[in-house]
Design an enzyme around this catalytic site. Structure first.
Site, short mmCIF file in Angstrom:
data_model
loop_
_atom_site.label_atom_id
_atom_site.label_comp_id
_atom_site.label_asym_id
_atom_site.label_seq_id
_atom_site.Cartn_x
_atom_site.Cartn_y
_atom_site.Cartn_z
N SER A 163 39.90 35.58 47.43
CA SER A 163 38.89 35.96 46.25
C SER A 163 38.91 37.47 45.93
O SER A 163 38.06 37.69 45.05
CB SER A 163 37.53 35.76 47.06
OG SER A 163 37.20 34.15 46.74
N LYS A 215 38.94 38.06 42.26
CA LYS A 215 37.72 37.99 41.32
C LYS A 215 37.83 39.58 40.72
O LYS A 215 37.09 39.57 39.77
CB LYS A 215 36.63 37.96 41.94
CG LYS A 215 36.58 36.23 42.37
CD LYS A 215 35.20 35.76 43.02
CE LYS A 215 35.13 34.49 43.21
NZ LYS A 215 35.87 33.62 44.56
N SER A 259 30.65 36.24 45.90
CA SER A 259 31.89 35.35 45.70
C SER A 259 31.81 34.14 45.10
O SER A 259 32.58 33.05 45.56
CB SER A 259 32.83 35.53 47.11
OG SER A 259 34.07 35.45 46.50
N LYS A 271 35.89 44.15 47.45
CA LYS A 271 35.63 42.70 47.38
C LYS A 271 36.44 42.17 48.55
O LYS A 271 37.51 42.69 48.86
CB LYS A 271 36.39 42.31 46.27
CG LYS A 271 36.47 40.60 45.99
CD LYS A 271 34.96 40.41 45.49
CE LYS A 271 34.77 38.95 45.51
NZ LYS A 271 34.56 38.28 46.80
#
Length: 441
Positions: free
Chosen positions: A70, A73, A134, A259
Site C-alpha cells: 500500500s 498509494k 489505506s 504510508k
C-alpha cells in the site's frame, strides 16, 4: 540545467575554505574520523534521505526491487493532489461507486471503509479514507473518477514515476494489493500473482516528490484517528496504520507520516517521515518481517533509523552567496580586457554531513553551460558580473552515499564573479601579433 558541458578535470579539485568565518570554528577532524557506522536494520531493505536536498543518509540494499504493497498509494495521492491543483478536480466533487470498487470495499480481510453503489462520496472523504486507513475500495473509486478506469490510472502512474527517473518498477494497480484480490480486474498482460514493486531508493523518490510538491499531505497523514461517515449506518472508526503517530502503540514525537504497506509478498513495510530541530527525514523500511507475522517490527526499525539519523547528521554551511570558488584554475575568456574570470556560487550552499565532519575537505566539480562556450571551449567577452555560466557539484570528502537521484554532490548555480568588458581593436590586434610571433619561435 540544459546544455551543460563538463569541463576538464582541472576543475575537480580539493577546495580549502579559509575565509568563510562560520567554518573557522569547526574542529579539524578528518572526513575519515567523522565517518559514522551505519546501523543494521532488520528488514529486506532500508533507506533514509533528507527530502529538500535528496541527500542519502543510509542505504541498506536500497536498489533491489521489492514489494511495496500500500505504499503504492503515495503515487495515487500525488496524481489526485496534482489533478486538484490543476483545477480538474475539487475536494467537494461527488464520486459515484462502481460495482468493482464496491466489491473490493466489502472485503474486510483488506483495509477498507464500506462503500455503497447507490450513494456518492466526496473526493475529500475518499482521500482521507485512502491516506489514513489505506482503504482500497476508496482508492479504486478515486482512480476511476479521475481516469475513467483503473487501468488508465495505472498508465498515468507509470508515466508519472518515469518522469521522476524511476525505471526499476512494476505497477499493476492503484492500491498495492495482489492482483489476486481484485476480482479479475487486473492490468492487461499481468497475472493473478503480480504485485507492485520498486526499490527502496525509488520509494524514497516517490515520498520526496509527494512531500516537496504537496506538503499539505502531512495534514492528513498525521491524523491518528478519524470517523468515516459519522452519523450514518456506515460509520467506521479509522485508526491510522502508522502506529508511530500520537496516541498509537509505537508513538514517537514529531512523526507525521507517511504510508504503511502490508501484504504476504511485501511483508510489513513503511515510509516514515519526521522533523526534528529543523531537519526532516524520510525513512523507508521494506519487508521488516518475513511476511506479516510481526506488524510492529517496521515501527521498531523505523524508530531506530530516526534515532540514528537525528543523532548523527547535521546541516553545515559550505559557501555563502556570491563567494568566489577558490583553488580552481580560472576560466579562459576570449576577446576581453582580461583573459580569465573567476567564478562564484549564486546562492548559499549547505551540506548534510555526519556530525564533526571537517567540511574544509570539500571538492567542487564545475560544469560550464555549453551554449556560452566558443569553439575553444572558452567564454567570450563581454561578460557581466553575476551572469549564470554553469553549475557546480559540491561534495564532502569521503561521502560515498551521494544523493537519491544519483548525483554525487549538492548542485548550485555558478556565476561570473566580475565584469569582463570586451577589449578594443588595438588590444585584440596586439594580442594577435604577440601570439603570431610566439608561434614562430
Amino acid at each position: 540545467m540544459k546544455n551543460i558541458k563538463r569541463i576538464s578535470a582541472v576543475f575537480a579539485t580539493t577546495l580549502v575554505l579559509g575565509t568563510f568565518s562560520p567554518l573557522n570554528f569547526i574542529s579539524p577532524i578528518t572526513a575519515e574520523a567523522a565517518a559514522i557506522e551505519q546501523p543494521t536494520i532488520e528488514a529486506a531493505a532500508a533507506f533514509i534521505i533528507e527530502p529538500t536536498t535528496g541527500k542519502v543518509l543510509l542505504n541498506q540494499n536500497g536498489d533491489e526491487k521489492l514489494g511495496i504493497a500500500s505504499m503504492t498509494k503515495m503515487i495515487t495521492e500525488y496524481i489526485l493532489l496534482e489533478t486538484i491543483k490543476n483545477g480538474d478536480l475539487a475536494w467537494d466533487d461527488q464520486v459515484e461507486i462502481s460495482e468493482y470498487a464496491h466489491k473490493v470495499s466489502q472485503n474486510y480481510e483488506l483495509s477498507n471503509v464500506p462503500l455503497r453503489i447507490d450513494e456518492t462520496y466526496s473526493v475529500e472523504e475518499l482521500y482521507q479514507a485512502m491516506a489514513i486507513y489505506s482503504a482500497n475500495g476508496a482508492t479504486i473509486a478515486l482512480a476511476e473518477h479521475i481516469a475513467g478506469d483503473e487501468q488508465t490510472f495505472v498508465d498515468m502512474m507509470r508515466e508519472k514515476v518515469e518522469t521522476w527517473g524511476i525505471t526499476n518498477y512494476e505497477l499493476y494497480n492503484t492500491t498495492g494489493l495482489s492482483n489476486s484480490d481484485l476480482y479479475g480486474h487486473i492490468y492487461p498482460g499481468s497475472t493473478e500473482e503480480n504485485e507492485n514493486t520498486m526499490t527502496a531508493r525509488e520509494m524514497a523518490i516517490v515520498a520526496q516528490k509527494l512531500l516537496n510538491d504537496f506538503p499539505d499531505v502531512l495534514k492528513t497523514s498525521s491524523i491518528s484517528k478519524k470517523t468515516f461517515r459519522e452519523g450514518t449506518s456506515d460509520k467506521i472508526e479509522m485508526t491510522n496504520f502508522n502506529w508511530m503517530l500520537p496516541g498509537l502503540d509505537h508513538e514517537r514525537a514529531n512523526v507525521d507520516g507517511l504510508k504503511t504497506g502490508t501484504t504476504d509478498f511485501a511483508g510489513a513495510s513503511m515510509t516514515g517521515t519526521a522533523e526534528e530541530e529543523g531537519m526532516r527525514i524520510i525513512t523507508i523500511v521494506m519487508n521488516a518481517t518475513n511476511g506479516q507475522e510481526d506488524l510492529g517490527k517496521r515501527f521498531v526499525e523505523t524508530d531506530k533509523m530516526m534515532d540514528w539519523a537525528f543523532e548523527n547528521w547535521e546541516m553545515v554551511p559550505a559557501f555563502e552567496e556570491n563567494q568566489i570558488i577558490e583553488n580552481i584554475d580560472p576560466v579562459a575568456v576570449d576577446d576581453g580586457k582580461e583573459d580569465v574570470i573567476e567564478l562564484a556560487v549564486k546562492s548559499d550552499v549547505s551540506l548534510l554531513v555526519p556530525k564533526n565532519t571537517d567540511i574544509k575537505n570539500t571538492s567542487v566539480t564545475i560544469q560550464l553551460q555549453k551554449d556560452l562556450l566558443n569553439e575553444s571551449d572558452h567564454l567570450t567577452a563581454p561578460i557581466e558580473k553575476g551572469t549564470e555560466v554553469g553549475t557546480a557539484q559540491v561534495i564532502s570528502e569521503g561521502d560515498e552515499l551521494g544523493y537519491v537521484n544519483g548525483e554525487e554532490g549538492e548542485e548550485v548555480t555558478v556565476v561570473a564573479a566580475s565584469t569582463i568588458e570586451k577589449a578594443n581593436v588595438f588590444v585584440l590586434g596586439g594580442r594577435w601579433v604577440k601570439d603570431f610571433i610566439s608561434n614562430l619561435f
